[in-house]
Design an enzyme around this catalytic site. Structure first.
Site, PDB file in Angstrom:
ATOM      1  N   LYS A 122      -4.509  10.175   5.483  1.00 25.79           N
ATOM      2  CA  LYS A 122      -4.162   9.389   6.664  1.00 25.79           C
ATOM      3  C   LYS A 122      -3.128  10.188   7.462  1.00 25.79           C
ATOM      4  O   LYS A 122      -1.949  10.246   7.098  1.00 25.79           O
ATOM      5  CB  LYS A 122      -3.570   8.026   6.280  1.00 25.79           C
ATOM      6  CG  LYS A 122      -4.455   7.200   5.324  1.00 25.79           C
ATOM      7  CD  LYS A 122      -3.957   7.297   3.917  1.00 25.79           C
ATOM      8  CE  LYS A 122      -4.508   6.259   2.974  1.00 25.79           C
ATOM      9  NZ  LYS A 122      -5.923   6.054   2.929  1.00 25.79           N
ATOM     10  N   HIS A 149      -9.709  10.366   2.227  1.00 22.98           N
ATOM     11  CA  HIS A 149      -8.671   9.391   1.909  1.00 22.98           C
ATOM     12  C   HIS A 149      -7.343   9.719   2.579  1.00 22.98           C
ATOM     13  O   HIS A 149      -6.402   8.932   2.529  1.00 22.98           O
ATOM     14  CB  HIS A 149      -8.470   9.291   0.388  1.00 22.98           C
ATOM     15  CG  HIS A 149      -7.782   8.054  -0.064  1.00 22.98           C
ATOM     16  ND1 HIS A 149      -6.432   8.012  -0.361  1.00 22.98           N
ATOM     17  CD2 HIS A 149      -8.240   6.791  -0.252  1.00 22.98           C
ATOM     18  CE1 HIS A 149      -6.102   6.782  -0.728  1.00 22.98           C
ATOM     19  NE2 HIS A 149      -7.173   6.022  -0.676  1.00 22.98           N
ATOM     20  N   ASP A 184      15.986  11.854  -8.403  1.00 23.74           N
ATOM     21  CA  ASP A 184      17.426  12.095  -8.204  1.00 23.74           C
ATOM     22  C   ASP A 184      17.844  11.990  -6.741  1.00 23.74           C
ATOM     23  O   ASP A 184      18.869  12.561  -6.337  1.00 23.74           O
ATOM     24  CB  ASP A 184      17.831  13.476  -8.755  1.00 23.74           C
ATOM     25  CG  ASP A 184      17.839  13.505 -10.280  1.00 23.74           C
ATOM     26  OD1 ASP A 184      17.810  12.421 -10.892  1.00 23.74           O
ATOM     27  OD2 ASP A 184      17.862  14.609 -10.843  1.00 23.74           O
ATOM     28  N   LYS A 209       3.249   4.482  -1.016  1.00 28.29           N
ATOM     29  CA  LYS A 209       3.214   5.485  -2.078  1.00 28.29           C
ATOM     30  C   LYS A 209       4.488   6.320  -2.029  1.00 28.29           C
ATOM     31  O   LYS A 209       4.765   6.973  -1.016  1.00 28.29           O
ATOM     32  CB  LYS A 209       2.007   6.423  -1.934  1.00 28.29           C
ATOM     33  CG  LYS A 209       0.670   5.808  -2.297  1.00 28.29           C
ATOM     34  CD  LYS A 209      -0.059   5.299  -1.109  1.00 28.29           C
ATOM     35  CE  LYS A 209      -1.472   4.853  -1.506  1.00 28.29           C
ATOM     36  NZ  LYS A 209      -2.137   4.097  -0.443  1.00 28.29           N
ATOM     37  N   HIS A 230       0.816  -1.213   0.000  1.00 25.97           N
ATOM     38  CA  HIS A 230       0.000   0.000   0.000  1.00 25.97           C
ATOM     39  C   HIS A 230       0.853   1.268   0.000  1.00 25.97           C
ATOM     40  O   HIS A 230       0.331   2.376   0.079  1.00 25.97           O
ATOM     41  CB  HIS A 230      -0.914  -0.037   1.236  1.00 25.97           C
ATOM     42  CG  HIS A 230      -2.079   0.877   1.183  1.00 25.97           C
ATOM     43  ND1 HIS A 230      -2.394   1.732   2.210  1.00 25.97           N
ATOM     44  CD2 HIS A 230      -3.030   1.075   0.231  1.00 25.97           C
ATOM     45  CE1 HIS A 230      -3.475   2.422   1.901  1.00 25.97           C
ATOM     46  NE2 HIS A 230      -3.889   2.035   0.707  1.00 25.97           N
ATOM     47  N   ASP A 244       0.055  16.153  20.033  1.00 23.36           N
ATOM     48  CA  ASP A 244       0.304  17.348  20.856  1.00 23.36           C
ATOM     49  C   ASP A 244       0.643  18.582  20.025  1.00 23.36           C
ATOM     50  O   ASP A 244       1.283  19.512  20.526  1.00 23.36           O
ATOM     51  CB  ASP A 244       1.420  17.084  21.874  1.00 23.36           C
ATOM     52  CG  ASP A 244       0.998  16.130  22.975  1.00 23.36           C
ATOM     53  OD1 ASP A 244      -0.207  16.066  23.257  1.00 23.36           O
ATOM     54  OD2 ASP A 244       1.878  15.455  23.534  1.00 23.36           O
TER      55      ASP A 244
END
Length: 534
Positions: free
Chosen positions: A427, A425, A191, A186, A184, A432
């Site tokens: 996450k 979508h 470079d 991404k 999952h 704090d």
């Protein structure tokens, strides 16, 4: 995001035997070629000291924070796309791209065209895709891999190829534990100087380009030492035994002949996109001006990449080896406030125990997730629904995003989307208002125990405050329902959803904006023992 479930194999034995017999001929000529798998060669990220234009433009940390990296928060889908295209255009030595989903739609074609162009001018392009959706564009993927300097590999591959549902089902029945575990992660790295990570895959719904639907998401563009950690994570996956070169897929030789036509089609798709109002709006974004000048408004922060090892798909790893354990090692436990944004929120026993522990220390906890009407995976909502009452009872503040059109300027800033309907979508965690996590990890058993995940823990009060403000905007009455407990006439607790309307605050005791069918389906799904696969 598609969720997978492994059935109890013992109850399927007679059906399994019939299914295997009927699919034997289908798979005879569509099996991965072992000799190509065994010819897989390791490769690694280039040194960050390699002279490139992106190195010249790279973030320079302040004297009082020498270990810092620079960050640009990408809450706009348009900014998220333009960032990737800019990196692909600017790269001179390497591009490393890793995704769960890479659609073949309008924006997917433009990104693919940028990767192909980079390879044609001599950039080494490595693309790593989870195999769950590769069959949808398999011939194009095989053709792209035949371009010199461009190599594509797939993670946790289906051994028998093609999109035939019987073939795929038969593999789940005999090898479901492995195939149920997906990559999952991404990543988009240029470079080894700039990187992008977060919640977005590649596709129209992630970049404000879908006409009917859009995801509210958050990525981060970064430059600095944390990019080296992201590159190492990519290398670990690229060189793992769980990865298969796509040239091992049957049909590779035939697909190579399609590259010229595919290249022309991708180029035409880009030209068509450049003629649209969407593209003009993309170019008018303030971030596009920063790309033109090479001068970025960086936010400073010391960050670390936290990532599940690719061996997670084999099971049996200790929690200290997983993303969750790495976060614990960074001592992120809040003392006063925790804000969680998770589209798929199924805390499970471990999550409930942790939240209860924090509440026992009087930590204020706020959670934003999708409402039933906004959730693109109703099965996960059923898993979440079981926990609403105990969460509210322990004092957790719950907010569920509405599936309303993005007509409000406030909502558009939150969503980074102009679609007619939006689903959460992003996450993120904010600890704090000092540290923030941005990545691919959902607060559910699938992310914790099955899928591999990746994200950044950023130590920066400024970034944490901005992410907290974004989260708070999503929790505002205009955008979300706030949940509470109320005593019914029968003396039992009932959940009340309260939100802002033109007539003022309105409360309801049923899933708001949901159809009768959706509510009925929820009642049925909540009876199923499927939480471990959510």
């Amino acid at each position: 995001m598609t969720r997978l479930m492994t059935p109890d194999q013992s109850g399927f034995l007679p059906f399994l035997l019939i299914l295997l017999a009927t699919t034997q001929l289908l798979v005879a000529c569509t099996t991965l070629k072992d000799r190509h798998i065994n010819q897989r060669q390791p490769s690694f990220a280039i040194s960050r000291d390699t002279p490139t234009r992106l190195r010249q433009l790279a973030y320079t940390p302040p004297d009082d924070l020498p270990d810092a990296s620079g960050f640009v928060l990408l809450d706009s889908g348009m900014d998220a796309l333009s960032s990737r295209l800019w990196l692909a255009d600017q790269a001179e030595k390497s591009l490393d791209v890793q995704y769960y989903i890479f659609h073949g739609d309008k924006t997917g074609a433009v990104v693919a065209d940028s990767l192909l162009r980079a390879a044609q001018r001599g950039v080494r392009v490595r693309v790593l895709l989870d195999d769950i959706y590769v069959f949808e564009n398999e011939s194009n993927i095989l053709a792209l891999d035949s371009q010199p300097n461009l190599e594509i590999r797939v993670f946790n591959a289906f051994r028998h190829r093609g999109g035939n549902p019987l073939v795929r089902l038969s593999q789940f029945l005999v090898d479901g534990d492995r195939l149920n575990r997906r990559m999952h992660n991404k990543l988009f790295i240029a470079d080894n100087q700039y990187g992008i990570t977060g919640g977005r895959n590649i596709g129209d719904e992630y970049f404000q380009a879908h006409e009917e639907f859009g995801f509210i998401d958050l990525d981060v563009l970064t430059s600095g030492p944390v990019v080296d950690e992201m590159s190492k994570a990519f290398d670990d996956y690229w060189n793992s035994n769980a990865v298969v070169p796509v040239r091992a897929i049957p049909g590779y030789k035939r697909a190579r002949q399609q590259l010229p036509a595919l290249g022309e089609a991708l180029s035409n798709a880009r030209k068509s996109m450049e003629a649209t109002p969407y593209w003009k709006a993309l170019q008018a974004r303030p971030l596009s001006a920063q790309f033109q000048s090479g001068e970025f408004y960086w936010l400073d922060g010391v960050a670390h990449a936290v990532v599940d090892p690719p061996e997670k798909i084999d099971g049996g790893l200790h929690i200290s080896d997983l993303l969750l354990g790495q976060m614990i090692g960074l001592r992120v436990d809040p003392e006063e406030e925790l804000m969680i944004v998770s589209p798929y929120f199924v805390p499970g026993k471990i999550g409930m125990d942790w939240l209860a522990y924090l509440r026992s220390r009087n930590v204020n906890i706020k959670v934003l997730t999708n409402s039933l009407a906004a959730n693109d995976v109703p099965l996960v909502h059923a898993g979440y629904a079981r926990y609403r009452e105990p969460l509210l009872d322990m004092g957790v503040e719950l907010f569920e995003l509405k599936p309303l059109p993005n007509t409000s300027p406030k909502r558009k800033n939150l969503a980074g989307s102009g679609s007619s309907r939006s689903s959460l979508h992003a996450k993120t965690f904010v600890f704090d208002r000092k540290r923030a996590f941005i990545g691919s990890f959902n607060f559910d058993p699938r992310s914790a125990l099955l899928n591999t995940e990746l994200g950044l823990v950023i130590d920066s009060p400024i970034i944490a405050e901005i992410v907290a403000l974004m989260s708070g905007q999503g929790m505002a009455p205009l955008n979300s329902h706030r949940l509470s407990l109320s005593n019914g006439k029968d003396g039992k607790n009932r959940i009340v959803w309260t939100s802002e309307t033109d007539q003022g605050p309105v409360g309801t005791d049923g899933e708001p904006n949901a159809t009768r069918w959706q509510r009925f389906l929820m009642d049925v799904l909540m009876l199923l023992p499927i939480e471990g696969n959510l």
